[in-house]
Design a protein around this motif. Structure first.
Motif, mmCIF file in Angstrom:
data_model
loop_
_atom_site.group_PDB
_atom_site.id
_atom_site.type_symbol
_atom_site.label_atom_id
_atom_site.label_comp_id
_atom_site.label_asym_id
_atom_site.label_seq_id
_atom_site.Cartn_x
_atom_site.Cartn_y
_atom_site.Cartn_z
ATOM 1 N N ALA A 135 -3.619 -5.569 -12.041
ATOM 2 C CA ALA A 135 -4.642 -4.936 -11.524
ATOM 3 C C ALA A 135 -4.427 -3.386 -11.762
ATOM 4 C CB ALA A 135 -4.685 -5.153 -10.253
ATOM 5 N N ALA A 136 -5.807 -2.569 -11.614
ATOM 6 C CA ALA A 136 -5.693 -1.147 -11.829
ATOM 7 C C ALA A 136 -6.627 -0.384 -10.961
ATOM 8 C CB ALA A 136 -5.941 -0.790 -13.323
ATOM 9 N N ASP A 137 -6.376 1.056 -10.637
ATOM 10 C CA ASP A 137 -7.226 1.754 -10.103
ATOM 11 C C ASP A 137 -7.450 2.918 -11.056
ATOM 12 O OD1 ASP A 137 -8.303 3.853 -8.689
ATOM 13 O OD2 ASP A 137 -7.076 3.784 -6.914
ATOM 14 N N ALA A 138 -8.505 2.773 -11.557
ATOM 15 C CA ALA A 138 -8.868 3.731 -12.881
ATOM 16 C C ALA A 138 -8.918 4.976 -12.421
ATOM 17 C CB ALA A 138 -10.036 3.047 -13.568
ATOM 18 N N ALA A 139 -9.572 5.407 -11.264
ATOM 19 C CA ALA A 139 -9.871 6.790 -10.832
ATOM 20 C C ALA A 139 -8.348 7.514 -10.426
ATOM 21 C CB ALA A 139 -10.898 6.838 -9.818
ATOM 22 N N ALA A 140 -7.448 6.720 -9.775
ATOM 23 C CA ALA A 140 -6.157 7.245 -9.472
ATOM 24 C C ALA A 140 -5.263 7.005 -10.538
ATOM 25 C CB ALA A 140 -5.871 6.472 -7.974
ATOM 26 N N ARG A 183 0.718 -1.232 0.158
ATOM 27 C CA ARG A 183 0.046 -0.001 0.109
ATOM 28 C C ARG A 183 0.755 1.285 0.015
ATOM 29 N NH1 ARG A 183 -4.910 -1.658 0.052
ATOM 30 N NH2 ARG A 183 -5.732 -3.405 1.064
ATOM 31 N N ALA A 184 1.947 1.101 0.807
ATOM 32 C CA ALA A 184 2.960 2.436 0.782
ATOM 33 C C ALA A 184 3.474 2.689 -0.775
ATOM 34 C CB ALA A 184 3.982 2.068 1.950
ATOM 35 N N GLU A 185 4.040 1.504 -1.228
ATOM 36 C CA GLU A 185 4.471 1.721 -2.728
ATOM 37 C C GLU A 185 3.660 2.160 -3.644
ATOM 38 O OE1 GLU A 185 7.601 1.662 -3.000
ATOM 39 O OE2 GLU A 185 8.250 0.854 -1.104
ATOM 40 N N LEU A 186 2.483 1.687 -3.518
ATOM 41 C CA LEU A 186 1.583 1.980 -4.615
ATOM 42 C C LEU A 186 0.908 3.385 -4.430
ATOM 43 C CD1 LEU A 186 -0.399 0.751 -6.926
ATOM 44 C CD2 LEU A 186 -1.967 0.247 -5.334
ATOM 45 N N GLU A 187 0.953 3.930 -3.234
ATOM 46 C CA GLU A 187 0.644 5.458 -2.976
ATOM 47 C C GLU A 187 1.450 6.272 -3.744
ATOM 48 O OE1 GLU A 187 -1.467 8.682 -1.582
ATOM 49 O OE2 GLU A 187 -1.862 6.376 -1.440
ATOM 50 N N GLY A 188 2.738 5.773 -3.551
ATOM 51 C CA GLY A 188 3.561 6.687 -4.151
ATOM 52 C C GLY A 188 4.146 6.542 -5.626
ATOM 53 N N GLU A 196 -7.209 -7.445 -5.834
ATOM 54 C CA GLU A 196 -8.481 -7.363 -5.964
ATOM 55 C C GLU A 196 -9.111 -6.193 -5.010
ATOM 56 O OE1 GLU A 196 -10.637 -11.163 -4.833
ATOM 57 O OE2 GLU A 196 -9.108 -12.095 -5.542
ATOM 58 N N ARG A 197 -8.580 -5.996 -4.141
ATOM 59 C CA ARG A 197 -9.006 -4.893 -3.185
ATOM 60 C C ARG A 197 -8.705 -3.386 -3.612
ATOM 61 N NH1 ARG A 197 -6.687 -7.961 2.362
ATOM 62 N NH2 ARG A 197 -7.826 -9.712 1.990
ATOM 63 N N MET A 198 -8.167 -3.513 -4.637
ATOM 64 C CA MET A 198 -7.899 -1.882 -5.033
ATOM 65 C C MET A 198 -9.004 -1.413 -5.543
ATOM 66 S SD MET A 198 -4.210 -2.451 -7.425
ATOM 67 C CE MET A 198 -4.541 -0.962 -8.121
ATOM 68 N N SER A 199 -9.000 -0.233 -5.584
ATOM 69 C CA SER A 199 -10.404 0.623 -6.397
ATOM 70 C C SER A 199 -10.507 -0.009 -7.506
ATOM 71 C CB SER A 199 -10.180 2.051 -6.195
ATOM 72 O OG SER A 199 -10.054 2.607 -4.769
#
Length: 417
Positions: free
Chosen positions: A303-308, A252-257, A280-283
């Motif tokens: 996986a992807a978080d389309a909004a971010a 989560r820390a790495e993905l945030e940055g 799976e739990r990503m937005s």
């Protein structure tokens, strides 16, 4: 995706590589906007262009000679031959780096060096070897056509012409154009890409001693080098334990940055399942691909978080499997994300194979290969855990899903890097 059931945004069964890339591009509406930064040419080399670069001036900026000789009006030299030469009056001289202040008439010519600016009234150059000078006269022994031995203003590059497309690689083939036109800085894509290796058995490269059952990290450095080679600088973030809580915290820390997080490792089923649960739990849409129908490289997760506008990719742990998936899946995915031509990073060819290559219908297979002097390709024996095969390889032999054993001297598809 075609050929696979989808539940809660992810694939339950392996799907074909090409179908996965097409479906991801569609669902995520690629290309996505890219952050960019303006860099001087020396820093921009090896990066991807963030936007189309347009010429603000023509090149060459003037009509210039392509030969040492005499600038003439082509009609004044028409019909000249060694047997029936023409004689023109010598006038002035063109010097390099200077614009001639004079014009020549139909009966005149002037000496001009290669690269010199054509004087007014001249539209061709008679080469030095087809002429001779004496007593203020120049003998012309060969006629010329209009603009022969001359490159016209803007003939090579017109003002307003596209020099580089968005997403293209800035390299030795393209940087010279920018320098020629005085473009000292270029806009480059500035994606934040992080690489994180996973596994309790993975040790840092500088580990002086390996604990029993451990190996030094190979995948992190291989991926970083591969991405750099094709215009995507990345940040290697070290090794993280398979421990669930620590793994999730680092993930989560790495993905945030970053914009793209690349994981490698997690060879065990339990670890892969844990990784897939995090993806799976990503937005939304979350986990899009849970395995690909390629060998090696099947346990690839995307996986992807389309909004971010964030993507996470988990590559297999075995080195050859990891790099194969990175070359055949990760790179095309990145190129689609930035809007570049997805096949522009390698060259596909049909080439005869030097020896039999056993294959089976079902998966799409990629086999490291070396080019031979006789124009054939030699498959290199390698298992998914092999590392050294890639040092001898020039690319991959690709065997489509329906292809069976290839016999010696049969043509096969080769992907060269």
């Amino acid at each position: 995706m075609e050929g696979a059931d989808t539940v809660a945004g992810f694939v339950k069964e392996v799907t074909s590589r090409e179908a996965a890339l097409e479906e991801i591009s569609r669902r995520l509406s690629f290309p996505w906007p890219c952050p960019s930064v303006e860099l001087p040419l020396d820093k921009a080399l090896g990066r991807r262009c963030a936007e189309a670069v347009i010429s603000g001036e023509p090149y060459p900026p003037f009509d210039r000679s392509l030969r040492d000789g005499y600038a003439v009006s082509h009609s004044a030299a028409a019909g000249a031959t060694p047997g029936t030469p023409l004689f023109l009056t010598r006038k002035g001289e063109v010097r390099m780096g200077e614009k001639p202040a004079f014009a020549i008439s139909q009966s005149e010519c002037c000496p001009i060096p290669t690269g010199g600016i054509m004087p007014r009234g001249a539209d061709a150059v008679v080469m030095l070897e087809d002429s001779s000078e004496a007593g203020g006269w120049v003998e012309i022994r060969r006629g010329v056509q209009a603009w022969e031995n001359v490159i016209k203003k803007g003939e090579e590059i017109a003002e307003g012409e596209r020099l580089l497309e968005a997403g293209s690689l800035i390299d030795f083939k393209s940087v010279g154009i920018s320098a020629t036109l005085g473009i000292a800085t270029l806009p480059v894509i500035d994606l934040k890409i992080s690489i994180l290796s996973t596994g309790d058995e993975i040790a840092p490269v500088d580990a002086p001693e390996l604990p029993p059952g451990s190996i030094r990290d190979v995948n992190g450095w291989n991926i970083k080098a591969l991405l750099s080679r094709f215009g995507f600088p990345s940040d290697y973030r070290g090794v993280v334990s398979d421990d669930g809580e620590e793994f999730e915290r680092r993930f989560r820390a790495e993905l945030e940055g970053c914009d793209l997080l690349i994981l490698s490792g997690g060879s065990s089923v339990g670890t892969r399942d844990h990784c897939s649960r995090l993806l799976e739990r990503m937005s939304p849409p979350g986990l899009l691909v849970r395995g690909l129908n390629i060998v090696p490289g099947k346990p690839t997760l995307i996986a992807a978080d389309a909004a971010a506008k964030k993507i996470a990719v988990s590559l297999p742990g075995h080195p050859l499997s990891c790099l194969t998936a990175a070359f055949t899946v990760l790179l095309p995915l990145l190129l689609r994300r930035i809007g570049a031509e997805s096949g522009s990073y390698m060259r596909k060819s049909l080439m005869p194979i030097a020896s039999d290559l056993a294959a089976r219908t079902g998966p799409e297979e990629f086999v490291p290969c070396a080019l031979l002097e006789d124009g054939k390709v030699m498959p290199l024996a390698a298992k998914s855990g092999y590392i050294s095969a890639l040092t001898r390889a020039d690319g991959f032999i690709r065997l489509p899903e329906e292809r069976e054993t290839v016999r010696a001297n049969e043509e096969t598809e080769v992907w060269l890097w």
